[in-house]
Design a protein around this motif. Structure first.
Motif, PDB file in Angstrom:
ATOM      1  N   ILE A   7       0.874  -1.126  -0.125  1.00 51.97           N
ATOM      2  CA  ILE A   7      -0.007  -0.009  -0.122  1.00 51.97           C
ATOM      3  C   ILE A   7       0.995   1.162  -0.115  1.00 51.97           C
ATOM      4  CG2 ILE A   7      -1.482   1.261   1.322  1.00 51.97           C
ATOM      5  CD1 ILE A   7      -2.928  -1.476   2.296  1.00 51.97           C
ATOM      6  N   ASP A   8       0.716   2.111  -0.967  1.00 49.90           N
ATOM      7  CA  ASP A   8       1.606   3.285  -1.144  1.00 49.90           C
ATOM      8  C   ASP A   8       0.544   4.258  -0.756  1.00 49.90           C
ATOM      9  OD1 ASP A   8       3.832   4.806  -2.187  1.00 49.90           O
ATOM     10  OD2 ASP A   8       2.336   5.796  -3.248  1.00 49.90           O
ATOM     11  N   LEU A  28      -4.823 -11.203   1.876  1.00 52.65           N
ATOM     12  CA  LEU A  28      -3.860 -10.271   1.502  1.00 52.65           C
ATOM     13  C   LEU A  28      -2.644 -10.379   2.496  1.00 52.65           C
ATOM     14  CD1 LEU A  28      -5.637  -6.837   1.376  1.00 52.65           C
ATOM     15  CD2 LEU A  28      -5.582  -8.688  -0.400  1.00 52.65           C
ATOM     16  N   LYS A  29      -1.512 -10.305   1.898  1.00 56.43           N
ATOM     17  CA  LYS A  29      -0.291 -10.099   2.612  1.00 56.43           C
ATOM     18  C   LYS A  29       0.510  -8.991   2.444  1.00 56.43           C
ATOM     19  CE  LYS A  29       4.344 -12.717   3.124  1.00 56.43           C
ATOM     20  NZ  LYS A  29       4.353 -11.942   4.684  1.00 56.43           N
ATOM     21  N   LEU A  30       0.338  -8.142   3.227  1.00 62.02           N
ATOM     22  CA  LEU A  30       0.959  -6.866   3.393  1.00 62.02           C
ATOM     23  C   LEU A  30       2.429  -6.819   3.428  1.00 62.02           C
ATOM     24  CD1 LEU A  30       0.436  -3.720   3.196  1.00 62.02           C
ATOM     25  CD2 LEU A  30       0.120  -3.733   5.435  1.00 62.02           C
ATOM     26  N   LEU A  31       3.240  -6.365   2.228  1.00 65.45           N
ATOM     27  CA  LEU A  31       4.751  -6.798   2.130  1.00 65.45           C
ATOM     28  C   LEU A  31       5.271  -5.492   2.981  1.00 65.45           C
ATOM     29  CD1 LEU A  31       5.264  -8.204  -1.336  1.00 65.45           C
ATOM     30  CD2 LEU A  31       4.996  -9.496   0.939  1.00 65.45           C
ATOM     31  N   GLY A  32       4.682  -4.384   2.647  1.00 64.56           N
ATOM     32  CA  GLY A  32       5.121  -3.201   3.342  1.00 64.56           C
ATOM     33  C   GLY A  32       4.311  -2.024   2.896  1.00 64.56           C
ATOM     34  N   VAL A  33       4.445  -0.824   3.627  1.00 68.09           N
ATOM     35  CA  VAL A  33       3.724   0.252   3.397  1.00 68.09           C
ATOM     36  C   VAL A  33       4.815   1.262   2.955  1.00 68.09           C
ATOM     37  CG1 VAL A  33       2.403   2.126   4.339  1.00 68.09           C
ATOM     38  CG2 VAL A  33       2.231  -0.253   5.364  1.00 68.09           C
ATOM     39  N   THR A  34       4.482   1.838   1.703  1.00 70.72           N
ATOM     40  CA  THR A  34       5.372   3.267   1.296  1.00 70.72           C
ATOM     41  C   THR A  34       4.489   4.514   1.504  1.00 70.72           C
ATOM     42  OG1 THR A  34       4.833   2.722  -0.968  1.00 70.72           O
ATOM     43  CG2 THR A  34       6.915   1.705  -0.195  1.00 70.72           C
ATOM     44  N   LEU A 121      -0.265  -3.268  -6.504  1.00 71.84           N
ATOM     45  CA  LEU A 121       0.122  -2.305  -5.740  1.00 71.84           C
ATOM     46  C   LEU A 121      -1.247  -1.602  -5.437  1.00 71.84           C
ATOM     47  CD1 LEU A 121       2.969  -1.107  -7.851  1.00 71.84           C
ATOM     48  CD2 LEU A 121       3.114  -2.194  -5.839  1.00 71.84           C
ATOM     49  N   ILE A 122      -1.479  -1.022  -4.331  1.00 69.58           N
ATOM     50  CA  ILE A 122      -2.727  -0.249  -4.090  1.00 69.58           C
ATOM     51  C   ILE A 122      -2.376   1.058  -3.509  1.00 69.58           C
ATOM     52  CG2 ILE A 122      -4.742  -0.179  -2.417  1.00 69.58           C
ATOM     53  CD1 ILE A 122      -4.370  -3.312  -2.086  1.00 69.58           C
ATOM     54  N   HIS A 236     -12.819   6.785   1.087  1.00 69.52           N
ATOM     55  CA  HIS A 236     -12.405   6.301  -0.170  1.00 69.52           C
ATOM     56  C   HIS A 236     -11.299   5.100  -0.161  1.00 69.52           C
ATOM     57  CE1 HIS A 236     -13.760  10.318  -1.240  1.00 69.52           C
ATOM     58  NE2 HIS A 236     -13.045  10.876  -0.149  1.00 69.52           N
ATOM     59  N   ASP A 237     -10.455   5.105   0.493  1.00 73.78           N
ATOM     60  CA  ASP A 237      -8.980   4.388   0.204  1.00 73.78           C
ATOM     61  C   ASP A 237      -9.319   3.129   0.611  1.00 73.78           C
ATOM     62  OD1 ASP A 237      -7.878   6.971  -0.687  1.00 73.78           O
ATOM     63  OD2 ASP A 237      -6.904   6.924   1.219  1.00 73.78           O
ATOM     64  N   ALA A 238     -10.400   2.866   1.445  1.00 64.94           N
ATOM     65  CA  ALA A 238     -10.459   1.347   1.983  1.00 64.94           C
ATOM     66  C   ALA A 238     -11.281   0.744   0.929  1.00 64.94           C
ATOM     67  CB  ALA A 238     -11.449   1.470   3.122  1.00 64.94           C
ATOM     68  N   VAL A 239     -11.965   1.456  -0.037  1.00 66.12           N
ATOM     69  CA  VAL A 239     -12.733   0.839  -1.190  1.00 66.12           C
ATOM     70  C   VAL A 239     -11.471   0.103  -2.040  1.00 66.12           C
ATOM     71  CG1 VAL A 239     -14.428   0.873  -3.196  1.00 66.12           C
ATOM     72  CG2 VAL A 239     -14.425   2.253  -0.981  1.00 66.12           C
ATOM     73  N   ALA A 240     -10.688   0.607  -2.182  1.00 58.94           N
ATOM     74  CA  ALA A 240      -9.502   0.213  -3.232  1.00 58.94           C
ATOM     75  C   ALA A 240      -8.952  -1.310  -2.523  1.00 58.94           C
ATOM     76  CB  ALA A 240      -8.292   1.137  -3.179  1.00 58.94           C
ATOM     77  N   ALA A 241      -8.864  -1.255  -1.149  1.00 59.12           N
ATOM     78  CA  ALA A 241      -8.423  -2.334  -0.774  1.00 59.12           C
ATOM     79  C   ALA A 241      -9.484  -3.526  -0.728  1.00 59.12           C
ATOM     80  CB  ALA A 241      -7.979  -1.997   0.802  1.00 59.12           C
ATOM     81  N   ALA A 242     -10.625  -3.167  -0.408  1.00 56.09           N
ATOM     82  CA  ALA A 242     -11.985  -4.060  -0.544  1.00 56.09           C
ATOM     83  C   ALA A 242     -12.020  -4.606  -1.754  1.00 56.09           C
ATOM     84  CB  ALA A 242     -12.980  -3.290  -0.203  1.00 56.09           C
TER      85      ALA A 242
END
Ligand code: BDR
Ligand code: CA
Length: 307
Positions: A7-8, A28-34, A121-122, A236-242
């Protein structure tokens, strides 16, 4: 099947909720946050990303700070929506951890290349980091990009443009022209993901993190009450993850999307050829409809898993 994601983001109230939703979701496996400039300065969005991960007990997830300004435009932050900290509202302790000593684009390049499975990428902020990554690697080993940004209809930063695309339109245009599998989760769908008092009550009922999310929403709702007269806030942003978790929640059309770069009035407008008025080839899956209650059912249930 667990999808590796990065997630960027520019937390940001709804970015924080997207991070929590991803952490709570076994798909989902969250590899990192940018992190990137956007809702606040890079320094603040980076601190906020770390604070949210620490709240969820996930300081094992690496955070890498990226671009502190757009590719060519002046930096503009959205303090009028997210406050001075970028995450005003709930009380949240300062970060104890620090970001990696590696630029977000270096982290993305290394992490995406090292992943056994192609990475999704999200991006939930301005697209500066993602554009720089694609310039460098051409998007090798990126499965798809599911970005929150843009609008077929009206904007929110200006009458014509949505904030994330407006903030760095040149970066957005290069992402839409990357030739990768791009999905645009724009205001047309995220303005259907507006909380209600009943959803707030459900969130408070599922525990400590649910209460934190509801407190975030309380602050985020002030701007939306003033601007739109709404009783809640769009997550907003949670809709992309969903959408990455459950592809059935949002319907899309494969269409051409161009970003307006020349006009001052329409800077950052996403010109979506929804009705096929041109011969321009499709380059993005554009969100059209959202199953609002399905989205909030998922959000409340997953946030509840965080305790
Ligand atoms: C987008 O802009 C920011 O304010 C939110 O975090 C979201 O990513 C909505 O236009
Ligand atoms: Ca955001």
């Amino acid at each position: 099947m667990t999808r590796p994601i990065v997630i960027d983001c520019d937390p940001g109230h709804d970015d924080a909720i997207a991070l929590l939703l991803a952490l709570a979701s076994p798909e989902l496996k969250l590899l990192g946050v940018t992190t990137v400039h956007g809702n606040q300065t890079l320094e603040k969005t980076t601190q906020n990303a770390i604070r949210v991960l620490e709240l969820a007990g996930r300081s094992d997830i690496p955070v890498a700070a990226g671009a502190d300004r757009p590719l060519t435009r002046e930096l503009t932050v959205a303090a009028h929506v997210h406050g001075e900290s970028g995450l005003d509202g709930p009380s949240l302790p300062p970060a104890t951890g620090t970001p990696l000593g590696e630029h977000a684009v270096d982290f993305l390049e290394r992490t995406v290349a090292a992943s056994e499975r192609p990475v999704t990428l999200i991006p939930t902020g301005p697209l500066t980091n993602v554009a720089l990554l694609l310039e460098r690697t051409g998007g090798a080993n990126v499965e798809r990009i599911v970005l929150m940004g843009g609008a077929i209809a009206e904007g929110n930063m200006t009458p014509a443009a949505e904030f994330n695309i407006w903030a760095d339109p040149e970066a957005a245009q290069s992402v839409f022209h990357s030739g990768l599998d791009v999905t645009m989760v724009g205001l047309d769908v995220t303005h259907r993901a507006v909380t209600t008092p009943a959803i707030q009550e459900r969130l408070r009922g599922v525990g400590r993190i649910g209460t934190f999310v509801a407190d975030l929403v309380d602050f985020f709702s002030v701007y939306h009450a003033q601007t739109y007269g709404w009783e809640g806030a769009p997550i907003h942003d949670a809709v992309a993850a969903a959408h990455v978790i459950d592809g059935e929640l949002m319907t899309t059309l494969h269409r051409n999307v161009e970003v307006e770069l020349e006009s001052e009035l329409c800077r950052g407008r996403t010109v979506v050829d929804r009705w096929l008025r041109t011969e321009r080839p499709p380059n993005a899956h554009v969100g059209i409809e959202l199953d609002t209650s399905g989205f909030f059912d998922l959000l409340v249930e997953r946030i509840g898993r965080l305790g």
